[in-house]
Design a protein around this motif. Sequence first.
Motif, PDB file in Angstrom:
ATOM      1  N   LYS A 158     -22.240  14.374  -6.562  1.00 43.66           N
ATOM      2  CA  LYS A 158     -21.499  13.639  -5.948  1.00 43.66           C
ATOM      3  C   LYS A 158     -20.390  13.559  -7.275  1.00 43.66           C
ATOM      4  O   LYS A 158     -20.247  13.107  -8.282  1.00 43.66           O
ATOM      5  N   PHE A 159     -18.918  13.417  -6.646  1.00 42.40           N
ATOM      6  CA  PHE A 159     -17.796  13.096  -7.160  1.00 42.40           C
ATOM      7  C   PHE A 159     -17.438  11.833  -6.477  1.00 42.40           C
ATOM      8  O   PHE A 159     -17.181  12.083  -5.465  1.00 42.40           O
ATOM      9  N   VAL A 160     -17.174  10.496  -7.522  1.00 41.32           N
ATOM     10  CA  VAL A 160     -17.104   9.024  -6.324  1.00 41.32           C
ATOM     11  C   VAL A 160     -15.681   8.672  -7.633  1.00 41.32           C
ATOM     12  O   VAL A 160     -15.700   8.374  -8.769  1.00 41.32           O
ATOM     13  N   THR A 161     -14.533   8.321  -6.525  1.00 36.37           N
ATOM     14  CA  THR A 161     -13.437   8.123  -7.832  1.00 36.37           C
ATOM     15  C   THR A 161     -13.121   6.479  -7.064  1.00 36.37           C
ATOM     16  O   THR A 161     -13.012   6.216  -6.092  1.00 36.37           O
ATOM     17  N   LEU A 162     -12.846   6.180  -8.033  1.00 38.37           N
ATOM     18  CA  LEU A 162     -11.958   5.169  -7.844  1.00 38.37           C
ATOM     19  C   LEU A 162     -11.029   4.903  -7.605  1.00 38.37           C
ATOM     20  O   LEU A 162      -9.839   3.497  -7.503  1.00 38.37           O
ATOM     21  N   ILE A 163      -9.723   6.390  -7.591  1.00 38.23           N
ATOM     22  CA  ILE A 163      -8.281   5.895  -7.863  1.00 38.23           C
ATOM     23  C   ILE A 163      -8.278   5.899  -5.835  1.00 38.23           C
ATOM     24  O   ILE A 163      -8.173   7.528  -6.188  1.00 38.23           O
ATOM     25  N   THR A 164      -8.147   5.357  -5.108  1.00 38.61           N
ATOM     26  CA  THR A 164      -8.042   5.930  -3.516  1.00 38.61           C
ATOM     27  C   THR A 164      -6.399   5.659  -3.286  1.00 38.61           C
ATOM     28  O   THR A 164      -5.480   4.830  -3.571  1.00 38.61           O
ATOM     29  N   PRO A 165      -5.915   6.158  -2.045  1.00 43.40           N
ATOM     30  CA  PRO A 165      -4.683   5.827  -1.709  1.00 43.40           C
ATOM     31  C   PRO A 165      -4.788   5.128  -0.630  1.00 43.40           C
ATOM     32  O   PRO A 165      -3.941   4.555   0.569  1.00 43.40           O
ATOM     33  N   PHE A 166      -5.969   4.193  -0.010  1.00 45.92           N
ATOM     34  CA  PHE A 166      -6.263   3.042   0.787  1.00 45.92           C
ATOM     35  C   PHE A 166      -5.215   2.416   1.205  1.00 45.92           C
ATOM     36  O   PHE A 166      -4.929   2.285   1.847  1.00 45.92           O
ATOM     37  N   LEU A 167      -5.360   1.502  -0.304  1.00 41.96           N
ATOM     38  CA  LEU A 167      -4.180   0.386   0.009  1.00 41.96           C
ATOM     39  C   LEU A 167      -2.562   0.677   0.027  1.00 41.96           C
ATOM     40  O   LEU A 167      -2.014  -0.188   0.849  1.00 41.96           O
ATOM     41  N   GLN A 168      -2.351   1.981  -0.706  1.00 46.15           N
ATOM     42  CA  GLN A 168      -1.320   2.100  -0.719  1.00 46.15           C
ATOM     43  C   GLN A 168      -0.778   2.706   0.643  1.00 46.15           C
ATOM     44  O   GLN A 168       0.002   2.294   1.386  1.00 46.15           O
ATOM     45  N   ASN A 169      -1.548   3.671   1.633  1.00 49.19           N
ATOM     46  CA  ASN A 169      -1.729   3.703   2.999  1.00 49.19           C
ATOM     47  C   ASN A 169      -1.204   2.348   4.241  1.00 49.19           C
ATOM     48  O   ASN A 169      -0.500   2.808   4.487  1.00 49.19           O
ATOM     49  N   ILE A 170      -2.404   1.541   3.672  1.00 46.86           N
ATOM     50  CA  ILE A 170      -1.736   0.813   4.608  1.00 46.86           C
ATOM     51  C   ILE A 170      -0.382  -0.433   4.302  1.00 46.86           C
ATOM     52  O   ILE A 170       0.362  -0.607   5.030  1.00 46.86           O
ATOM     53  N   ASN A 171      -0.055  -0.314   2.985  1.00 43.11           N
ATOM     54  CA  ASN A 171       1.326  -0.533   2.844  1.00 43.11           C
ATOM     55  C   ASN A 171       1.903  -0.621   3.401  1.00 43.11           C
ATOM     56  O   ASN A 171       3.524  -0.739   3.729  1.00 43.11           O
ATOM     57  N   SER A 172       2.124   1.183   2.963  1.00 42.56           N
ATOM     58  CA  SER A 172       3.292   2.101   3.505  1.00 42.56           C
ATOM     59  C   SER A 172       3.234   2.633   5.306  1.00 42.56           C
ATOM     60  O   SER A 172       4.762   2.702   5.544  1.00 42.56           O
ATOM     61  N   LEU A 173       2.345   2.662   5.553  1.00 42.00           N
ATOM     62  CA  LEU A 173       2.010   3.264   6.628  1.00 42.00           C
ATOM     63  C   LEU A 173       1.427   1.969   8.272  1.00 42.00           C
ATOM     64  O   LEU A 173       1.309   2.552   9.458  1.00 42.00           O
ATOM     65  N   GLY A 174       1.047   0.631   7.863  1.00 44.58           N
ATOM     66  CA  GLY A 174       1.074  -0.491   8.504  1.00 44.58           C
ATOM     67  C   GLY A 174      -0.993  -0.190   8.630  1.00 44.58           C
ATOM     68  O   GLY A 174      -1.209   0.480   7.972  1.00 44.58           O
ATOM     69  N   ILE A 175      -1.455  -0.796   9.209  1.00 46.13           N
ATOM     70  CA  ILE A 175      -2.196  -1.036   9.519  1.00 46.13           C
ATOM     71  C   ILE A 175      -3.565  -0.292   9.727  1.00 46.13           C
ATOM     72  O   ILE A 175      -4.361   0.399   9.703  1.00 46.13           O
ATOM     73  N   ALA A 176      -3.142   0.429  11.158  1.00 47.04           N
ATOM     74  CA  ALA A 176      -3.705   1.271  11.944  1.00 47.04           C
ATOM     75  C   ALA A 176      -3.053   2.529  11.419  1.00 47.04           C
ATOM     76  O   ALA A 176      -4.179   3.313  11.118  1.00 47.04           O
ATOM     77  N   ASP A 177      -2.140   2.653  11.504  1.00 47.03           N
ATOM     78  CA  ASP A 177      -1.997   4.351  10.990  1.00 47.03           C
ATOM     79  C   ASP A 177      -2.091   4.643   8.810  1.00 47.03           C
ATOM     80  O   ASP A 177      -2.685   5.640   9.146  1.00 47.03           O
ATOM     81  N   GLY A 178      -2.218   3.411   8.306  1.00 47.16           N
ATOM     82  CA  GLY A 178      -2.614   3.580   7.246  1.00 47.16           C
ATOM     83  C   GLY A 178      -4.204   3.315   7.182  1.00 47.16           C
ATOM     84  O   GLY A 178      -4.981   4.163   6.473  1.00 47.16           O
ATOM     85  N   MET A 179      -5.462   2.889   8.300  1.00 43.59           N
ATOM     86  CA  MET A 179      -6.254   3.501   8.234  1.00 43.59           C
ATOM     87  C   MET A 179      -6.541   4.541   9.127  1.00 43.59           C
ATOM     88  O   MET A 179      -7.722   5.413   8.082  1.00 43.59           O
TER      89      MET A 179
END
Length: 394
Positions: free
Chosen positions: A289-310
């Motif tokens: 497995k490759f496990v990364t702690l550097i993800t765009p998850f919260l940045q996506n929500i900030n920039s796109l909103g909850i639904a589109d970011g998810m």
Amino acid sequence: MMSYLRHLVFSSNTSLCCHVSQTRMFSVTKSSRTIMPAWVIDKYGGNDVLRFTRNASFPVINYPNEVIVKVMSAGLNPLDVSMRDGYGAAAFSMKRDPLNIKQSRSEFPLILGREASGVIMECGLDVKHFRERDEVWAAIPPWKQGSLAEFVLLSANEVSLKPKSLSHIEAAAVPYVATTAWSALVNTGGLNKDNCAKKRVLVLGGSGGVGTFAIQMLKAWGAHVTVTCSQNAEQFVRGLGADHVVDYTTRPVEEQLGSLEKFNLILDNVGGDTERWAFNLLKPWCGAKFVTLITPFLQNINSLGIADGMMQSAATVATKTLKHLVKGVHYRWGFFAPSGPALDEIREMVDAGQIQAVVETTFSFSQVPQAFEKMEKGHARGKTVVQVGEGGDL
């Protein structure tokens, strides 16, 4: 995948009714105090937004599984700097008020600090495993008020008894990095003390807070650990147990790692272009497995909103997972996950001498802005801790 990402934002171990009203109709808190000293921010921005006040709202027990902890020391992490700048603001606001009842930027004044070591001052009626005056440590969820204050309110399942072998300053350096590493390696990576022996693990970025803890935990479980770091951190990470150290400043790190035996798991604390070359270092078709702690998850929500970011995050994970699965390796995102039970197990490892707290710098409570400045410089060799309760008043 969408249900998993939705869980990260909407799940809670208390009912949604806790978000309905900021002003409670009743409280079971015994204390007659209404204010306390704290460092707060009233808006997102640079270090100038940090403000000391003696009039921060005193925490109030509103649910029977909550405890109030008197903070003795608070650990700082890169997440605190990012949250000060506004990272994750949309997701954390949704977590605090999922029904949008308040219809305001209700997080302000916001108290930062995701780690605490202190003493329980008061317990809710359903708290059975703790009592007043117990010394505890905790990792604090990012949607809750933090530890840069005299007191902090937590759920009992986020709290654990502090290791007896650590001071409060040392203990405050552990919970966030410990639970983050635990979540990445155990919950996401599938490793534990019973299956880790002789497995080869690569820690990308091993001299920071999460990396230093991951090294020690993996070595305690019998893994062979390779670490990337700069030359001046080599002795430091070897002292924590690293078996092999790769200096990324001498020549391209992928060239140096490419000559080594392949790995069962890679923990990525660095991000950047690591995904371009790291998957070639994994053992194919054996569950690597490759496990990364550097993800765009919260940045996506900030920039796109909850639904589109998810949706964007789900698409990203699905695409990368399938891309690498056909090559026989697994791609995963790791997340910070506060957990009292995980800290219970970590406490046993600490008191057994298998894990040490790594504190690089300690600041007084009056020096919180300087502590943030130090954090922003990066290249840490351990943790930054603020002494809050022991002579730490302004």
